[in-house]
Design a protein around this motif. Structure first.
Motif, short mmCIF file in Angstrom:
data_model
loop_
_atom_site.label_atom_id
_atom_site.label_comp_id
_atom_site.label_asym_id
_atom_site.label_seq_id
_atom_site.Cartn_x
_atom_site.Cartn_y
_atom_site.Cartn_z
N SER A 122 9.21 4.91 -0.61
CA SER A 122 9.82 3.59 -0.58
C SER A 122 8.73 2.53 -0.74
CB SER A 122 10.53 3.36 0.76
OG SER A 122 9.56 3.36 1.80
N THR A 124 8.46 0.16 1.33
CA THR A 124 7.97 -0.01 2.69
C THR A 124 6.74 0.85 2.93
OG1 THR A 124 10.14 -0.58 3.61
CG2 THR A 124 8.57 0.43 5.13
N THR A 127 3.63 -0.54 0.91
CA THR A 127 2.85 -1.65 1.48
C THR A 127 2.17 -1.19 2.78
OG1 THR A 127 4.76 -2.59 2.68
CG2 THR A 127 4.34 -3.43 0.48
N TYR A 150 8.66 -10.89 2.32
CA TYR A 150 9.27 -9.62 2.69
C TYR A 150 8.54 -8.49 1.97
CZ TYR A 150 12.57 -5.82 3.35
OH TYR A 150 13.13 -4.61 3.69
N HIS A 151 8.04 -7.54 2.75
CA HIS A 151 7.30 -6.42 2.15
C HIS A 151 7.79 -5.09 2.69
CE1 HIS A 151 4.46 -9.39 0.59
NE2 HIS A 151 4.39 -9.91 1.79
N GLY A 152 9.07 -5.02 3.10
CA GLY A 152 9.59 -3.81 3.68
C GLY A 152 9.73 -3.97 5.19
N ASP A 238 1.80 -7.09 -3.61
CA ASP A 238 3.05 -6.35 -3.49
C ASP A 238 3.79 -6.54 -4.81
OD1 ASP A 238 5.59 -5.45 -3.08
OD2 ASP A 238 5.83 -6.35 -1.10
N VAL A 240 6.17 -4.43 -5.77
CA VAL A 240 7.35 -3.57 -5.67
C VAL A 240 8.43 -4.08 -6.63
CG1 VAL A 240 9.23 -2.92 -4.10
CG2 VAL A 240 6.86 -2.70 -3.36
N MET A 241 8.59 -5.38 -6.71
CA MET A 241 9.56 -5.91 -7.67
C MET A 241 8.90 -6.32 -8.99
SD MET A 241 12.73 -7.84 -6.02
CE MET A 241 12.22 -8.93 -4.76
#
Ligand SMILES: Cc1ncc(COP(=O)(O)O)c(C=O)c1O
Length: 430
Positions: A122, A124, A127, A150-152, A238, A240-241
């Motif tokens: 994930s 989460t 990070t 927001y990083h998880g 981060d 992630v996106m």
């Protein structure tokens, strides 16, 4: 004018029934905070390309795409084939597989800041482990993050997300070593580095999702790079996106190179996945032969079917596909802003590349505090659009995917204009 909630309830009896049943077993009727919206969320049975089919048999044009994870749309053939072929030959072993190396090679080749990468399940975990690597490498425990970022859901990043200190359930002590700083404010960032001389890292997203897709200014990211270098602290992006914004992620698009990067969302082709990587000397803390290294393990890390899905996704997400997606995203943002202007409702449309976020406000949105994401009017707009068959995040976020084109944008913009028109008397009254 009919209340959008009434219309929603009339067209989704099956979802209501499934939600009531789910509530008998799952707190709040689901297993993921962000999918909930009042009065109850829509249950989806299946998805293909740009379309979700709901439990009530409706077809929704999906502009949410599992919060950006489905970058190729739903069930893309090449990814489905790669995953099912690999899964049929055994779904996981306590041994390395060539598929993990193959996905790692693609990520390393695409991303100049990543010499070595590790896989998790994930964003989460991504990070969490990137931050842990920074702690082991620097010997420091303090972490600086953006206020509202927001990083998880692991402890360290669950500070200053919705509120100011540790979120519910996060030990108080964590709040003593995790500090926050406003987004896009280089002076405040410099002051934070002065206040906290023993940082392991500064964690930041190149486009801040929780603020409603607000891009960082280049000046801000450059300040972050300089300050981390000057203080021997690590810069963690981060992505992630945002990794979808360039072949080498947003770091390539924005021209700022971090020490460590966290990845997630589409990196496992739609299966649960995260990845974190960066400088070889930092990532070496995870080498099992290293003395005093960090432990990174996980039963499903590098699961071969997930790795095969990730590799097939990255192969499809080449430079041409990304350029096309980013162009389509730019057109979406421009057309949404024009539509709002023609309806006469003050709206800010933020985003970059293939992301967009509609904020019902006339003030510029530059960070979490100025964001209008999550306000009740935006949720009503979301429901109005959902009732007309176009699915976005309740906070006004959307993104375009590779199977989309002009026809999908026409539908998005036409629906937005209609929904906003219906809501405008209410918005004016708010
Ligand atoms: C920027 C960012 N970082 C980290 C995460 C956490 O990823 P996951 O939900 O896979 O744990 C998310 C999830 O939305 C995210 O948007």
């Amino acid at each position: 004018m009919t209340d959008p909630t009434d219309r929603y309830e009339r067209s989704t009896p099956q979802s209501r029934e499934l939600f009531e049943e789910a509530r008998d077993y799952l707190p709040g009727g689901d297993t993921r905070e962000v999918t909930f919206h009042a009065p109850y969320p829509t249950f989806v049975e299946e998805a293909s390309g740009t379309t979700l089919t709901t439990a009530d048999g409706e077809e929704l044009l999906d502009f949410l795409n599992n919060y950006t994870a489905a970058v190729l749309g739903h069930a893309p053939e090449a990814v489905v084939e790669a995953v099912t072929e690999r899964f049929a030959r055994g779904s996981g072993f306590a041994a390395p597989t060539r598929e993990a190396t193959e996905l790692a090679r693609r990520i390393v080749e695409r991303t100049p800041s990543i010499d070595h990468v590790r896989f998790a399940n994930s964003g989460t975990e991504a990070t969490m482990n990137a931050i842990r690597a920074a702690m082991v490498h620097t010997g420091n425990d303090d972490v600086l993050k953006v206020h509202g970022g927001y990083h998880g859901t692991h402890d360290t990043v669950m500070v200053g997300v919705d509120g100011d200190g540790p979120e519910a359930g996060v030990p108080r002590e964590v709040g003593e070593r995790v500090h926050t700083t406003p987004f896009n404010d280089p002076d405040a960032l410099a002051a934070a580095f002065e206040r906290h001389p023993d940082l392991a890292c500064f964690v930041v997203e190149p486009v801040m999702g929780h603020a409603g897709m607000v891009p960082a200014t280049t000046e801000y990211l450059e300040a972050a790079r300089d300050l981390t270098e000057d203080t021997d602290t690590l810069l963690v992006f981060d992505e992630v996106m945002t990794y979808r914004l360039g072949v080498g992620g947003a770091q390539e698009r924005y021209g700022v190179t971090p020490d460590l990067t966290a990845l997630g969302k589409f990196i496992g082709g739609g299966l649960p996945a995260g990845a974190f990587g960066g400088r070889a000397d930092v990532m070496s803390v995870f080498d099992p032969s290293a003395e005093d290294g960090a432990i990174h393990s996980g039963t499903f890390n590098g699961n071969p079917a997930t790795m095969a899905g990730g590799a097939a996704t990255l192969d499809a997400l080449d430079a041409d596909a990304i350029a096309r997606l980013n162009d389509l995203g730019a057109v979406a943002r421009e057309r949404l802003a024009d539509a709002a202007e023609s309806v006469g409702v003050p709206v800010q449309v933020t985003g970059d590349g293939s992301f967009f976020n509609v904020h019902l406000t006339d003030s510029p949105v530059t960070d979490h505090a100025s964001s209008a994401a999550g306000d009740p009017a935006t949720e009503r707009l979301f429901l109005e659009m959902r009732n007309r068959g176009v699915f976005l995040a309740p906070r006004g976020m959307g993104n375009v995917t590779t199977p989309m084109g002009e026809a999908e944008l026409d539908r998005l913009v036409g629906t937005f204009e209609e929904a906003l028109g219906d809501l405008s008397p209410e918005i004016a009254a708010d």
